[in-house]
Design a protein around this motif. Structure first.
Motif, PDB file in Angstrom:
ATOM      1  N   ARG A 157       0.806  -1.223   0.000  1.00  0.00           N
ATOM      2  CA  ARG A 157       0.000   0.000   0.000  1.00  0.00           C
ATOM      3  C   ARG A 157       0.845   1.281   0.000  1.00  0.00           C
ATOM      4  O   ARG A 157       0.404   2.316   0.501  1.00  0.00           O
ATOM      5  N   SER A 158       2.036   1.203  -0.552  1.00  0.00           N
ATOM      6  CA  SER A 158       2.893   2.401  -0.611  1.00  0.00           C
ATOM      7  C   SER A 158       2.879   3.038  -1.994  1.00  0.00           C
ATOM      8  O   SER A 158       3.597   4.011  -2.243  1.00  0.00           O
ATOM      9  N   GLY A 159       2.066   2.482  -2.894  1.00  0.00           N
ATOM     10  CA  GLY A 159       1.980   3.045  -4.238  1.00  0.00           C
ATOM     11  C   GLY A 159       3.177   2.712  -5.103  1.00  0.00           C
ATOM     12  O   GLY A 159       4.001   1.867  -4.762  1.00  0.00           O
ATOM     13  N   LYS A 160       3.252   3.402  -6.229  1.00  0.00           N
ATOM     14  CA  LYS A 160       4.364   3.176  -7.156  1.00  0.00           C
ATOM     15  C   LYS A 160       5.623   3.886  -6.661  1.00  0.00           C
ATOM     16  O   LYS A 160       5.561   5.002  -6.169  1.00  0.00           O
ATOM     17  N   HIS A 161       6.747   3.197  -6.800  1.00  0.00           N
ATOM     18  CA  HIS A 161       8.049   3.768  -6.457  1.00  0.00           C
ATOM     19  C   HIS A 161       8.846   3.981  -7.741  1.00  0.00           C
ATOM     20  O   HIS A 161       8.789   3.170  -8.659  1.00  0.00           O
ATOM     21  N   ARG A 162       9.620   5.058  -7.749  1.00  0.00           N
ATOM     22  CA  ARG A 162      10.523   5.325  -8.872  1.00  0.00           C
ATOM     23  C   ARG A 162      11.916   4.786  -8.525  1.00  0.00           C
ATOM     24  O   ARG A 162      12.418   5.055  -7.434  1.00  0.00           O
ATOM     25  N   TYR A 163      12.491   4.038  -9.446  1.00  0.00           N
ATOM     26  CA  TYR A 163      13.848   3.512  -9.265  1.00  0.00           C
ATOM     27  C   TYR A 163      14.723   4.167 -10.331  1.00  0.00           C
ATOM     28  O   TYR A 163      14.532   3.949 -11.531  1.00  0.00           O
ATOM     29  N   VAL A 164      15.670   4.974  -9.855  1.00  0.00           N
ATOM     30  CA  VAL A 164      16.376   5.893 -10.747  1.00  0.00           C
ATOM     31  C   VAL A 164      17.847   5.527 -10.879  1.00  0.00           C
ATOM     32  O   VAL A 164      18.568   5.405  -9.880  1.00  0.00           O
ATOM     33  N   PHE A 165      18.283   5.345 -12.121  1.00  0.00           N
ATOM     34  CA  PHE A 165      19.686   5.058 -12.442  1.00  0.00           C
ATOM     35  C   PHE A 165      20.370   6.375 -12.796  1.00  0.00           C
ATOM     36  O   PHE A 165      19.890   7.121 -13.654  1.00  0.00           O
ATOM     37  N   LEU A 166      21.482   6.650 -12.126  1.00  0.00           N
ATOM     38  CA  LEU A 166      22.211   7.898 -12.322  1.00  0.00           C
ATOM     39  C   LEU A 166      23.652   7.590 -12.721  1.00  0.00           C
ATOM     40  O   LEU A 166      24.368   6.898 -11.987  1.00  0.00           O
ATOM     41  N   LEU A 167      24.066   8.092 -13.860  1.00  0.00           N
ATOM     42  CA  LEU A 167      25.435   7.883 -14.328  1.00  0.00           C
ATOM     43  C   LEU A 167      26.206   9.200 -14.233  1.00  0.00           C
ATOM     44  O   LEU A 167      25.771  10.220 -14.768  1.00  0.00           O
ATOM     45  N   TYR A 168      27.317   9.171 -13.522  1.00  0.00           N
ATOM     46  CA  TYR A 168      28.148  10.357 -13.325  1.00  0.00           C
ATOM     47  C   TYR A 168      29.539  10.130 -13.901  1.00  0.00           C
ATOM     48  O   TYR A 168      30.074   9.023 -13.822  1.00  0.00           O
TER      49      TYR A 168
END
Length: 210
Positions: A157-168
Motif C-alpha cells: 500500500r505504498s503506491g508506485k516507487h521510482r527507481y532511478v539510475f544515475l550515471l556520473y
C-alpha cells in the motif's frame, strides 16, 4: 506492454529513440546548437521533459543536460524512462551500458529510490539500491561495487516507487570506504557534490508492491 506512470502526459520512451512531445518539437531547444547536432539536442530536451514530468527533477536531481543515453535492461525487457516492472523481474542485477571513450575519466553508477517508504512520505529516502564507482569507460564489471545490488521491495500500500539510475563522470579516481554502511537516507546530490561528480545520464522505472 508496460505502461508509463498513470498521470504522465508523455509516454515512456527509450533514451536512444526519443519520440516527439504533443507540441511536436523539443521541450528544450537551443537555436545556436540546432544546426550542429539537431538530433542530440532533441533527444536531450525530450529526456529532460520526461524527467520533469515524472518528478525525477527536482525530487532526485536538479535540472541538467543529459549527455549520454543510459541503457538498462532486466533480462530482455528494457527500462524506457518510466515504464513499469514487476518486482520479481527486477530481483537480479540488470544489464547497464553506455557509450564511453576509453580515454575518459572513470564513471559512477548509482540506483536510488526517492519514494521510501512511499512517495507521499519519503522519510527514509533516498534508498540506495546499488552503487558502483571507479568504472573504467563502460566496463561496469570492472568498477568498485560500493553497495551491492538489491532489487525493489516496495512496502504494501505504498503506491508506485521510482527507481532511478544515475550515471556520473568522475574528475579522477574516487577514494571511498570499501562499502557504504547504510542504504537509507542516501543523497545522490550530496554524494555527487562531495566528489565533484558530473551527472551525464539518467534512466528510471516504476515498481509497486504485488
Amino acid at each position: 506492454h508496460a505502461h508509463a506512470h498513470a498521470h504522465s502526459r508523455i509516454q515512456a520512451v527509450h533514451p536512444t529513440a526519443i519520440m516527439e512531445t504533443r507540441s511536436g518539437h523539443s521541450h528544450v531547444s537551443s537555436a545556436q546548437h540546432e544546426h550542429k547536432e539537431p538530433h542530440k539536442r532533441t533527444v536531450s530536451g525530450q529526456i529532460s521533459a520526461v524527467l520533469e514530468e515524472h518528478g525525477i527533477v527536482p525530487d532526485v536531481v536538479q535540472e541538467f543536460d543529459p549527455l549520454i543515453p543510459l541503457s538498462v535492461s532486466f533480462q530482455d525487457k528494457e527500462v524506457t524512462l518510466g515504464n513499469q516492472f514487476a518486482t520479481r523481474d527486477t530481483s537480479r542485477m540488470p544489464s547497464v551500458s553506455w557509450e564511453a571513450d576509453e580515454a575518459t575519466t572513470p564513471y559512477t553508477l548509482l540506483v536510488v529510490d526517492p519514494d521510501a517508504p512511499s512517495r507521499r512520505d519519503p522519510r527514509m529516502a533516498q534508498w540506495l539500491h546499488w552503487a558502483v564507482v571507479n568504472i573504467p569507460g563502460n566496463r561496469l564489471e570492472q568498477g568498485q561495487e560500493w553497495m551491492t545490488y538489491a532489487g525493489p521491495s516496495p512496502p504494501d500500500r505504498s503506491g508506485k516507487h521510482r527507481y532511478v539510475f544515475l550515471l556520473y563522470q568522475q574528475p579522477q579516481r574516487l577514494h571511498v570506504s570499501s562499502s557504504v554502511a547504510e542504504r537509507s537516507r542516501f543523497s545522490a546530490n550530496e554524494f555527487a557534490a562531495k566528489h565533484n561528480l558530473h551527472l551525464v545520464g539518467v534512466n528510471f522505472f516504476y515498481c509497486e508492491h504485488e
